[in-house]
Enzyme design. Structure first.
Site, PDB file in Angstrom:
ATOM      1  N   HIS A  58       0.835  -1.205   0.000  1.00  0.00           N
ATOM      2  CA  HIS A  58       0.000   0.000   0.000  1.00  0.00           C
ATOM      3  C   HIS A  58       0.871   1.257   0.000  1.00  0.00           C
ATOM      4  CE1 HIS A  58      -3.550   2.494   1.208  1.00  0.00           C
ATOM      5  NE2 HIS A  58      -2.571   3.245   1.692  1.00  0.00           N
ATOM      6  N   GLU A  59       1.739   1.352   0.993  1.00  0.00           N
ATOM      7  CA  GLU A  59       2.563   2.558   1.102  1.00  0.00           C
ATOM      8  C   GLU A  59       3.470   2.706  -0.114  1.00  0.00           C
ATOM      9  OE1 GLU A  59       1.736   4.756   3.085  1.00  0.00           O
ATOM     10  OE2 GLU A  59       0.435   3.479   4.312  1.00  0.00           O
ATOM     11  N   HIS A  72       1.713   4.498  -2.900  1.00  0.00           N
ATOM     12  CA  HIS A  72       1.854   5.957  -2.766  1.00  0.00           C
ATOM     13  C   HIS A  72       3.236   6.395  -3.265  1.00  0.00           C
ATOM     14  CE1 HIS A  72      -1.761   6.817  -0.530  1.00  0.00           C
ATOM     15  NE2 HIS A  72      -1.432   6.059   0.498  1.00  0.00           N
ATOM     16  N   HIS A 101       3.374   6.667  -6.927  1.00  0.00           N
ATOM     17  CA  HIS A 101       2.648   7.865  -7.361  1.00  0.00           C
ATOM     18  C   HIS A 101       3.564   9.095  -7.251  1.00  0.00           C
ATOM     19  CE1 HIS A 101      -1.558  10.032  -6.957  1.00  0.00           C
ATOM     20  NE2 HIS A 101      -1.063  10.148  -8.162  1.00  0.00           N
TER      21      HIS A 101
HETATM   22 ZN   LIG Z   1      -2.613   5.272   2.050  1.00  0.00          ZN
END
Ligand SMILES: [Zn+2]
Length: 708
Positions: A496-497, A500, A503
Site C-alpha cells: 500500500h505505502e 503511494h 505515485h
Molecule cells: Zn494510504
C-alpha cells in the site's frame, strides 16, 4: 495513508537567485537549511541538522515566503501567467525545505524539543498561509488571469494550475470582506494549535495507555516472542519483571486475537478505547469538540452550510450528499455480514460453554478460531514465509520491476535519522535515476501510529527537482538476533505505502503544486490500494514468500488457503471502517451555531442514526483518537479510503480483463494515471484509463459482500 502535515493546497518551492542572505529571510548561513543539501537529489542532511536548527529556519522561511509573495502581488506590471502563477510556484523554497524534513522527524522520530517547535510553529504556519491566500492584491491578479483564461492559449497543465489556484484562493476565503478575513485567520490559527495539541495528547495517551501486567499467566496465548517483547517493553519503561503490552493506533489490538485470559482482553480493549478519555492532560475531548466547532464556524464564514460542504468542493465526490449516498449503499451489505459473523462467534462461545455474550474484546479471539477451523489458516504458519527484506526486495520491488521496469539499489552512504532506516536508489527502465526511496518499518515509542508516505523533496520540472520519497510503518521489531517476520496484513501495508511511493516517484509535472500525490483526498488513496493487489499475484507471491529457515517457497496449498480466507470477517472489517467514515462526516456536518458537543453522546447518536451502532463492532477509531481527522488532514475526507477502494478494485478489474500483470499494462497505467499527478481533472483521467466511470461492484465482490 498518505500523510502530509502542511496544508494540502500548495507545495511551495523557489529557486534562490541573487543575494542568498537577503533571500533567506535573514537565516544564519551556518544553518543546514540555508541552502539545499549537497546530497544526491538534495536528500536531507540528517547528520548535520540539530533540533535547534528548525525554529530559526521555519521563521526565516515564512519571512522569505511572504517577501516573495508581496513582490508578486505588488508587481507594477500587468498580471500574466508567468509573472504571477509561475512566479508563485517558485516561492517558499526554504520553508518547504525545512517543513518537509521536519515532518519526517515529527512523525517518525520525534522528541520533546521537536514537539515544542511543532506546537509553537503550527499557528504561525497557518497564519503565514493565510497571509498568502487572503492577500487581496494577489487574488485580484489571479482572478484577472483566470477571467481571461480562454484567450491565453495555455497548455493543459498550465490551465489546470490556474484553475486550481483560483479555486484554492476562493475556498480559502479570498472573496471575504476584510473583517471576515481577520475572523478566519483567528479561527485557522486556533485550529492549527488545537491540532498540534491533539497530536501530542494522542501520542502521550497511547504511550500511557499500554497495559502493564504482573503475572505471566495473564499473557497466556501470546507467543514466546511476543511475551519477550512485552517483557522488554516493560523493562524499557522502568518496570522490571513485569510485562507491557503497548497500544496500536486502532481500536482493536493485535494481541486480542491470541490472549486466552478474558480479563486481560477486556483490560487491553478498554485501555485502547479510553486512551484519550481519562480526564487527565491527555484527554482530547475538549480539544476535538472545539475543533469541530471552529471548523463549522469557518465554513459558515466562507458561505457553506458545513465544513464537509466546504471541504468537498474540490474533491471527486463534490458534496456531502454524494458521500452519504455512497456510504449508505455500502452499510446494509456490511452490517448484515457483521451480524451473521457475530452469530457465528456466539455459537462458538456457546459450544465451548463460555457462558457469556460476545463483546468487542472477544471478537478477534474467537474469529481467529473460526478462521482456523474453516480455513485451517494460522498466522504463525504464514509468518515464517514473510521475512521483511524478502518481502521488500522480492515482492514490493519485484512487482514494480515487472509492471514498470524499475530497479532498486540499496545505498549506505546517505545519512539517516535512525539506524533502522534504509535508503534505495530507484532506477528507471532506461537506466536513469528516477528517485530516492527511504523506508522506516519498525514501531518506536517516538513514532506516530499507522503507516504513511510523504516526500522529502518534491518533483518539479520547473524547479529541476526529482522526488525523494519515504515510507513509514509500525511493524513489531524482532528481538535481537531474531528474523523480522511480518504478518500478511503487514505485507499489504508495505505494498500500500509503496503504491503511494510510486505515485510520487513517477510524478512528471512542470509545477510542484500539481506534482505526484498532490491530488484530491478521494483520489490519492487509489494508487496505493491498487498496488495492494500485487501482493497476492501468483507470480509475485511465489517470488517473495520464502521460508526464512528452509528457503522453501510457500506451498501452493497455503496460498490457496490465504486467498480463500480473504473475505473472512469482512463484515466486521468493513463495518468498523464505515463507522469511522460516518463519525468523520457527522463531526464535519455540524452547522456553525451548533453548541459544543458532548463527545461521547454525539458519537453514540451519530452511529445510531446511520445503523452503524453494532455494540460488538466499534469504529476503527473512536472520535477521541481519530488522528486522521484531527491531526493529519483527513477531516471530512476519511470516506476517501472506501471511495478510492472502489477505484482501486475497478482499475484492477481492467487489468484482469486485459491480461493482468504485464509491462504493457503497467506502462499504460503509469502513462495515463500515476505519472499525471493533479495535472488533469481526476474523473476524466480515470474515465480515460478505464473507458467508463468507476463501478462499486468489484469492491463489494472483493470484500465478499456480494457474489460475482
Ligand atoms: Zn494510504
Amino acid at each position: 495513508m498518505k500523510y502530509t502535515y502542511r496544508l494540502p493546497l500548495l507545495v511551495m518551492l523557489t529557486i534562490s537567485t541573487g543575494s542568498a542572505f537577503a533571500q533567506n529571510g535573514g537565516l544564519d548561513p551556518s544553518n543546514p537549511f540555508f541552502t539545499p543539501s549537497n546530497l544526491p537529489l538534495h536528500a536531507p542532511a540528517f547528520d548535520k541538522i540539530k533540533n535547534s536548527d528548525y525554529k530559526p529556519a521555519f521563521e526565516a522561511g515564512m519571512k522569505q515566503r511572504l517577501e516573495e509573495i508581496k513582490k508578486i502581488a505588488n508587481n507594477p506590471a500587468a498580471p500574466t501567467f508567468a509573472n504571477t502563477l509561475v512566479a508563485m510556484e517558485k516561492t517558499g523554497l526554504l520553508l518547504t525545505r525545512v517543513q518537509e524534513t521536519f515532518d519526517v522527524l515529527a512523525g517518525a522520530y520525534t522528541n520533546p524539543e521537536l514537539q515544542k517547535v511543532e506546537e509553537e510553529e503550527a499557528p504561525k504556519l497557518a497564519a503565514n498561509s493565510d497571509e498568502v491566500y487572503l492577500n487581496t492584491k494577489l487574488f485580484k491578479r489571479i482572478e484577472a488571469i483566470y477571467t481571461k483564461r480562454a484567450q491565453l492559449k495555455l497548455d493543459a497543465e498550465s490551465k489546470r494550475l490556474l484553475e486550481v489556484y483560483y479555486q484554492n484562493f476562493v475556498l480559502a476565503g479570498a472573496r471575504l470582506s476584510e473583517t471576515d478575513k481577520e475572523k478566519l485567520k483567528k479561527l485557522n490559527q486556533e485550529e492549527a494549535s488545537l491540532s498540534a495539541k491533539f497530536s501530542s495528547q494522542l501520542l502521550a495517551g497511547t504511550k500511557a495507555g499500554g497495559v502493564l501486567l504482573n503475572d505471566k499467566s495473564e499473557l497466556a496465548g501470546l507467543s514466546d516472542a511476543a511475551i519477550e517483547v512485552a517483557a522488554r517493553n516493560a523493562k524499557a519503561a522502568g518496570h522490571d519483571r513485569q510485562y507491557l503490552i503497548s497500544l496500536q493506533n486502532t481500536t482493536q489490538q493485535p494481541d486480542l486475537q491470541s490472549l486466552t485470559n478474558r480479563a486481560t482482553r477486556q483490560k487491553l480493549y478498554e485501555s485502547s478505547i479510553n486512551r484519550t478519555e481519562r480526564g487527565d492532560a491527555n484527554d482530547t475531548r475538549a480539544t476535538i469538540a472545539r475543533m469541530a466547532q471552529i471548523r463549522a464556524q469557518k465554513a459558515s464564514l466562507l458561505g457553506f452550510s458545513s465544513y464537509a460542504a466546504w471541504k468537498l468542493q474540490n474533491q471527486m465526490a463534490k458534496t456531502p450528499a454524494a458521500v452519504e449516498s455512497f456510504l449508505s449503499k455500502l452499510v446494509p451489505a456490511a452490517t448484515a455480514k457483521a451480524k451473521q459473523e457475530a452469530a457465528d462467534i456466539q455459537a462458538l462461545i456457546d459450544e465451548q460453554k463460555g457462558g457469556f455474550k460476545v463483546e468487542a474484546w472477544d471478537w478477534n479471539f474467537y474469529s481467529e478460531q473460526l478462521r482456523k477451523a474453516r480455513f485451517d489458516l494460522d498466522e504463525n504458519q504464514i509468518k515464517p514465509y514473510l521475512e521483511i527484506d524478502n518481502v521488500l526486495r522480492n515482492g514490493v520491488f519485484y512487482a514494480a520491476n515487472l509492471l514498470y521496469g524499475l530497479t532498486f539499489k540499496e545505498r549506505k552512504d546517505l545519512p539517516v535519522y535512525q539506524e533502522d532506516v534504509r535508503v534505495f536508489d530507484v532506477i528507471d527502465k532506461d537506466g536513469s535515476q528516477l528517485a530516492i526511496f527511504y523506508c522506516d518499518y519498525f514501531k518506536r515509542d517516538n513514532k506516530r501510529g499507522g503507516a504513511w508516505m510523504s516526500n522529502m523533496v518534491d518533483q518539479s520540472k520547473l524547479l529541476g527537482t526529482k522526488p525523494v520519497i519515504y515510507n513509514v510503518c509500525n511493524f513489531t521489531k524482532p528481538a535481537p538476533g531474531q528474523p523480522a517476520l511480518i504478518s500478511a496484513s503487514d505485507v499489504r501495508t508495505m505494498f500500500h505505502e509503496f503504491g503511494h511511493a510510486l505515485h510520487g516517484m513517477f510524478a512528471s509535472q512542470q509545477y510542484p503544486t500539481l506534482s505526484g500525490t498532490a491530488t484530491a483526498r478521494d483520489f490519492v488513496e487509489f494508487p496505493s490500494q491498487f498496488n495492494e493487489h500485487w501482493a497476492m499475484d501468483p507470480k509475485v507471491i511465489k517470488h517473495y514468500a520464502i521460508h526464512y529457515k528452509t528457503g522453501e517457497p510457500m506451498p501452493q496449498e497455503l496460498i490457496n488457503k490465504i486467498n480463500k480466507a480473504a473475505t473472512f470477517n469482512q463484515g466486521y472489517s468493513f463495518t468498523e471502517i464505515l463507522a469511522a467514515h460516518n463519525l468523520d462526516l457527522q463531526w464535519h456536518n455540524l452547522p456553525a451555531n451548533a453548541p459544543l458537543k458532548d463527545v461521547d453522546q454525539y458519537e453514540a447518536e451519530s452511529l445510531h442514526k446511520t445503523g452503524l451502532d453494532l455494540p460488538q463492532v466499534p469504529p476503527r477509531y473512536r472520535s477521541t483518537y481519530f488522528a486522521h481527522i484531527w491531526g493529519n488532514g483527513y477531516a471530512a475526507g476519511y470516506y476517501a479510503y472506501s471511495w478510492t477502494e472502489m477505484l482501486a478494485h475497478d482499475a484492477f478489474a481492467w487489468f484482469q480483463e486485459n491480461g493482468g500483470l504485464t509491462r504493457a499494462n503497467g506502462q499504460r497505467f503509469r502513462d495515463m494515471v500515476i505519472s499525471r499527478g493533479n495535472s488533469q481533472d481526476l474523473a476524466t483521467m480515470y474515465r480515460n484509463f478505464r473507458g467508463k466511470d468507476p463501478q462499486i461492484k468489484p469492491l463489494l465482490i472483493s470484500r465478499g459482500l456480494i457474489k460475482e
